[in-house]
Design a protein around this motif. Structure first.
Motif, mmCIF file in Angstrom:
data_model
loop_
_atom_site.group_PDB
_atom_site.id
_atom_site.type_symbol
_atom_site.label_atom_id
_atom_site.label_comp_id
_atom_site.label_asym_id
_atom_site.label_seq_id
_atom_site.Cartn_x
_atom_site.Cartn_y
_atom_site.Cartn_z
ATOM 1 N N ALA A 257 11.332 -9.692 -3.302
ATOM 2 C CA ALA A 257 10.267 -8.908 -2.674
ATOM 3 C C ALA A 257 9.009 -9.776 -2.589
ATOM 4 O O ALA A 257 8.611 -10.403 -3.571
ATOM 5 C CB ALA A 257 9.984 -7.650 -3.481
ATOM 6 N N VAL A 258 8.421 -9.823 -1.405
ATOM 7 C CA VAL A 258 7.211 -10.610 -1.164
ATOM 8 C C VAL A 258 6.030 -9.654 -1.056
ATOM 9 O O VAL A 258 6.070 -8.707 -0.255
ATOM 10 C CB VAL A 258 7.335 -11.444 0.127
ATOM 11 C CG1 VAL A 258 6.047 -12.225 0.394
ATOM 12 C CG2 VAL A 258 8.518 -12.394 0.030
ATOM 13 N N THR A 259 5.002 -9.881 -1.862
ATOM 14 C CA THR A 259 3.831 -9.003 -1.872
ATOM 15 C C THR A 259 2.561 -9.821 -1.665
ATOM 16 O O THR A 259 2.505 -10.999 -2.044
ATOM 17 C CB THR A 259 3.727 -8.243 -3.207
ATOM 18 O OG1 THR A 259 3.725 -9.181 -4.298
ATOM 19 C CG2 THR A 259 4.915 -7.299 -3.378
ATOM 20 N N PRO A 260 1.541 -9.234 -1.058
ATOM 21 C CA PRO A 260 0.296 -9.983 -0.835
ATOM 22 C C PRO A 260 -0.412 -10.271 -2.151
ATOM 23 O O PRO A 260 -0.442 -9.442 -3.063
ATOM 24 C CB PRO A 260 -0.524 -9.038 0.055
ATOM 25 C CG PRO A 260 0.014 -7.669 -0.235
ATOM 26 C CD PRO A 260 1.472 -7.855 -0.524
ATOM 27 N N ALA A 261 -0.999 -11.457 -2.244
ATOM 28 C CA ALA A 261 -1.690 -11.857 -3.467
ATOM 29 C C ALA A 261 -3.168 -11.475 -3.454
ATOM 30 O O ALA A 261 -3.825 -11.516 -4.496
ATOM 31 C CB ALA A 261 -1.561 -13.369 -3.677
ATOM 32 N N ASP A 262 -3.696 -11.099 -2.286
ATOM 33 C CA ASP A 262 -5.103 -10.749 -2.178
ATOM 34 C C ASP A 262 -5.294 -9.865 -0.945
ATOM 35 O O ASP A 262 -4.370 -9.713 -0.126
ATOM 36 C CB ASP A 262 -5.976 -12.008 -2.103
ATOM 37 C CG ASP A 262 -5.514 -12.986 -1.034
ATOM 38 O OD1 ASP A 262 -5.219 -12.547 0.096
ATOM 39 O OD2 ASP A 262 -5.438 -14.198 -1.327
ATOM 40 N N PRO A 263 -6.469 -9.255 -0.773
ATOM 41 C CA PRO A 263 -6.699 -8.368 0.369
ATOM 42 C C PRO A 263 -6.507 -9.058 1.723
ATOM 43 O O PRO A 263 -6.022 -8.431 2.677
ATOM 44 C CB PRO A 263 -8.144 -7.907 0.172
ATOM 45 C CG PRO A 263 -8.376 -8.001 -1.304
ATOM 46 C CD PRO A 263 -7.590 -9.213 -1.732
ATOM 47 N N ALA A 264 -6.866 -10.334 1.818
ATOM 48 C CA ALA A 264 -6.700 -11.045 3.088
ATOM 49 C C ALA A 264 -5.219 -11.151 3.453
ATOM 50 O O ALA A 264 -4.836 -10.969 4.616
ATOM 51 C CB ALA A 264 -7.330 -12.434 3.003
ATOM 52 N N ALA A 265 -4.391 -11.446 2.459
ATOM 53 C CA ALA A 265 -2.960 -11.534 2.720
ATOM 54 C C ALA A 265 -2.383 -10.170 3.078
ATOM 55 O O ALA A 265 -1.482 -10.062 3.917
ATOM 56 C CB ALA A 265 -2.243 -12.100 1.491
ATOM 57 N N GLU A 266 -2.905 -9.108 2.454
ATOM 58 C CA GLU A 266 -2.431 -7.758 2.776
ATOM 59 C C GLU A 266 -2.740 -7.418 4.234
ATOM 60 O O GLU A 266 -1.900 -6.883 4.960
ATOM 61 C CB GLU A 266 -3.077 -6.739 1.850
ATOM 62 C CG GLU A 266 -2.588 -5.319 2.110
ATOM 63 C CD GLU A 266 -3.173 -4.316 1.119
ATOM 64 O OE1 GLU A 266 -2.777 -3.147 1.185
ATOM 65 O OE2 GLU A 266 -4.030 -4.725 0.308
ATOM 66 N N ARG A 267 -3.947 -7.764 4.684
ATOM 67 C CA ARG A 267 -4.309 -7.512 6.087
ATOM 68 C C ARG A 267 -3.431 -8.326 7.027
ATOM 69 O O ARG A 267 -2.981 -7.835 8.077
ATOM 70 C CB ARG A 267 -5.790 -7.830 6.309
ATOM 71 C CG ARG A 267 -6.752 -6.859 5.640
ATOM 72 C CD ARG A 267 -8.168 -7.072 6.124
ATOM 73 N NE ARG A 267 -8.684 -8.398 5.780
ATOM 74 C CZ ARG A 267 -9.311 -8.669 4.630
ATOM 75 N NH1 ARG A 267 -9.490 -7.718 3.723
ATOM 76 N NH2 ARG A 267 -9.768 -9.888 4.399
ATOM 77 N N ALA A 268 -3.175 -9.582 6.652
ATOM 78 C CA ALA A 268 -2.345 -10.445 7.501
ATOM 79 C C ALA A 268 -0.921 -9.898 7.610
ATOM 80 O O ALA A 268 -0.332 -9.882 8.698
ATOM 81 C CB ALA A 268 -2.328 -11.867 6.932
ATOM 82 N N LEU A 269 -0.351 -9.440 6.484
ATOM 83 C CA LEU A 269 1.004 -8.889 6.519
ATOM 84 C C LEU A 269 1.063 -7.638 7.377
ATOM 85 O O LEU A 269 2.017 -7.434 8.141
ATOM 86 C CB LEU A 269 1.484 -8.581 5.105
ATOM 87 C CG LEU A 269 2.036 -9.753 4.295
ATOM 88 C CD1 LEU A 269 2.425 -9.298 2.888
ATOM 89 C CD2 LEU A 269 3.243 -10.384 4.985
ATOM 90 N N ARG A 270 0.055 -6.785 7.259
ATOM 91 C CA ARG A 270 0.036 -5.575 8.083
ATOM 92 C C ARG A 270 -0.020 -5.938 9.565
ATOM 93 O O ARG A 270 0.651 -5.318 10.400
ATOM 94 C CB ARG A 270 -1.149 -4.690 7.709
ATOM 95 C CG ARG A 270 -0.994 -3.979 6.379
ATOM 96 C CD ARG A 270 -2.197 -3.094 6.072
ATOM 97 N NE ARG A 270 -2.020 -2.366 4.835
ATOM 98 C CZ ARG A 270 -1.400 -1.190 4.728
ATOM 99 N NH1 ARG A 270 -0.908 -0.612 5.822
ATOM 100 N NH2 ARG A 270 -1.272 -0.602 3.563
ATOM 101 N N THR A 271 -0.823 -6.933 9.897
ATOM 102 C CA THR A 271 -0.923 -7.377 11.289
ATOM 103 C C THR A 271 0.419 -7.904 11.783
ATOM 104 O O THR A 271 0.864 -7.585 12.892
ATOM 105 C CB THR A 271 -1.997 -8.466 11.422
ATOM 106 O OG1 THR A 271 -3.271 -7.926 11.050
ATOM 107 C CG2 THR A 271 -2.071 -8.995 12.847
ATOM 108 N N LEU A 272 1.081 -8.726 10.961
ATOM 109 C CA LEU A 272 2.376 -9.287 11.349
ATOM 110 C C LEU A 272 3.422 -8.204 11.549
ATOM 111 O O LEU A 272 4.153 -8.193 12.546
ATOM 112 C CB LEU A 272 2.855 -10.267 10.282
ATOM 113 C CG LEU A 272 2.234 -11.653 10.262
ATOM 114 C CD1 LEU A 272 2.755 -12.446 9.074
ATOM 115 C CD2 LEU A 272 2.535 -12.394 11.559
ATOM 116 N N VAL A 273 3.512 -7.289 10.585
ATOM 117 C CA VAL A 273 4.553 -6.266 10.645
ATOM 118 C C VAL A 273 4.335 -5.334 11.835
ATOM 119 O O VAL A 273 5.278 -5.012 12.567
ATOM 120 C CB VAL A 273 4.600 -5.474 9.322
ATOM 121 C CG1 VAL A 273 5.516 -4.266 9.439
ATOM 122 C CG2 VAL A 273 5.069 -6.378 8.196
#
Length: 290
Positions: A257-273
């Motif tokens: 399972a890959v999880t974001p390490a910080d808020p910036a990564a969380e935003r980037a993952l949401r954008t990608l998905v």
């Protein structure tokens, strides 16, 4: 390409076309839809059912890809509802070898697939002890590319040491790749007689000087969690965590399972998905429960 190999690719392509032409959409749980110009399933539907890239499957039917992985052939066999004899034939023409017996082949059960698909914002995938990618969710395809789990990216070690998009996006490649070598050595100790694992190691020793160096220094690693940086062409650099969770079944598998390490990564993952889902929807790709 040798004449023998080209002939094998042509036979594989013809076999796949013949197998999908005999199936109606309702045979595999799909709506019948409108009138079809030709009988059988469309290529796009087979790719969806097998959880492989549509572009890769088209190239496979055109005889324009290398040797498919065993796990990918098993997924195609399930999508096309092949009999045991047809599965054996598929492996023989696709890889030149018979498939492992059913009790030896790694299986990804329905509950585990449901767990993968129930994590829509978190990239996740299942590996066996050879680091073959047995299954993955849409978020993993959004992060690693639609070819993840197919062709040259059907094995995580191969994807890291050969020229693939997965390797290109690794900003901490040397550390991650060396850990992967150590992971394979630890797995070989548990499965010393596994022919396919030894063939993979021999292939990577031949293809990569770095792999050979790290293999020869007897590095051993058990990769169960960590952090790494990746660069995606659509969202740039992001830092993610990964955790390996053992799965039941007796096949020495794990869910990553890959999880974001910080808020910036969380935003980037949401954008990608969300972008990946929108692109698939605009192309007419519907989620399918196999």
């Amino acid at each position: 390409m040798t004449g023998r190999r080209a002939g094998g690719q042509a036979e594989l392509a013809q076999f796949l076309r013949a197998m999908r032409s005999r199936l109606a959409p309702e045979d595999v749980g799909l709506p019948a839809g409108g009138r079809r110009r030709t009988p059988g399933l469309r290529r796009q539907e087979v790719a969806q059912l097998a959880a492989v890239s549509i572009d890769w499957y088209i190239r496979l039917e055109q005889g324009r890809v290398g040797t498919p992985g065993a796990a990918v052939l098993d997924a195609l066999a399930r999508a096309l509802r092949l009999s045991p004899a047809e599965l054996r034939h598929l492996h023989l023409i696709g890889r030149g070898e018979v498939p492992l017996p059913a009790h030896d082949r790694p299986l990804v059960g329905g509950s585990l697939r449901a767990l993968l698909d129930g994590m829509p914002l978190l990239p996740a995938y299942v590996l066996d002890f050879r680091l073959d990618v047995l299954a993955h969710n849409a978020a993993a395809a959004a992060l690693f590319g639609d070819d993840f789990g197919t062709a040259g990216a059907d094995n995580l070690a191969r994807a890291l040491f050969l020229p693939t998009p997965v390797r290109a996006m690794q900003l901490d490649w040397a550390r991650v790749a060396r850990e992967t070598v150590g992971n394979l050595r630890a797995n070989l100790a548990r499965h010393p007689d596994d022919r396919r694992l030894r063939e993979l190691i021999a292939e990577l020793r031949s293809a990569s000087a770095d792999f050979t160096t790290w293999w020869d220094d007897h590095t051993v690693r058990e990769r169960d969690h960590g952090t790494k940086r990746v660069r995606h062409p659509a969202v740039g650099e992001l830092t993610v965590n990964y955790d390996a969770l053992a799965t039941p079944g007796g096949f020495d598998q794990c869910l990553i399972a890959v999880t974001p390490a910080d808020p910036a990564a969380e935003r980037a993952l949401r954008t990608l998905v969300s972008g990946h889902a929108a692109a698939r929807a605009s192309a007419g790709v519907r989620p399918i429960v196999a």
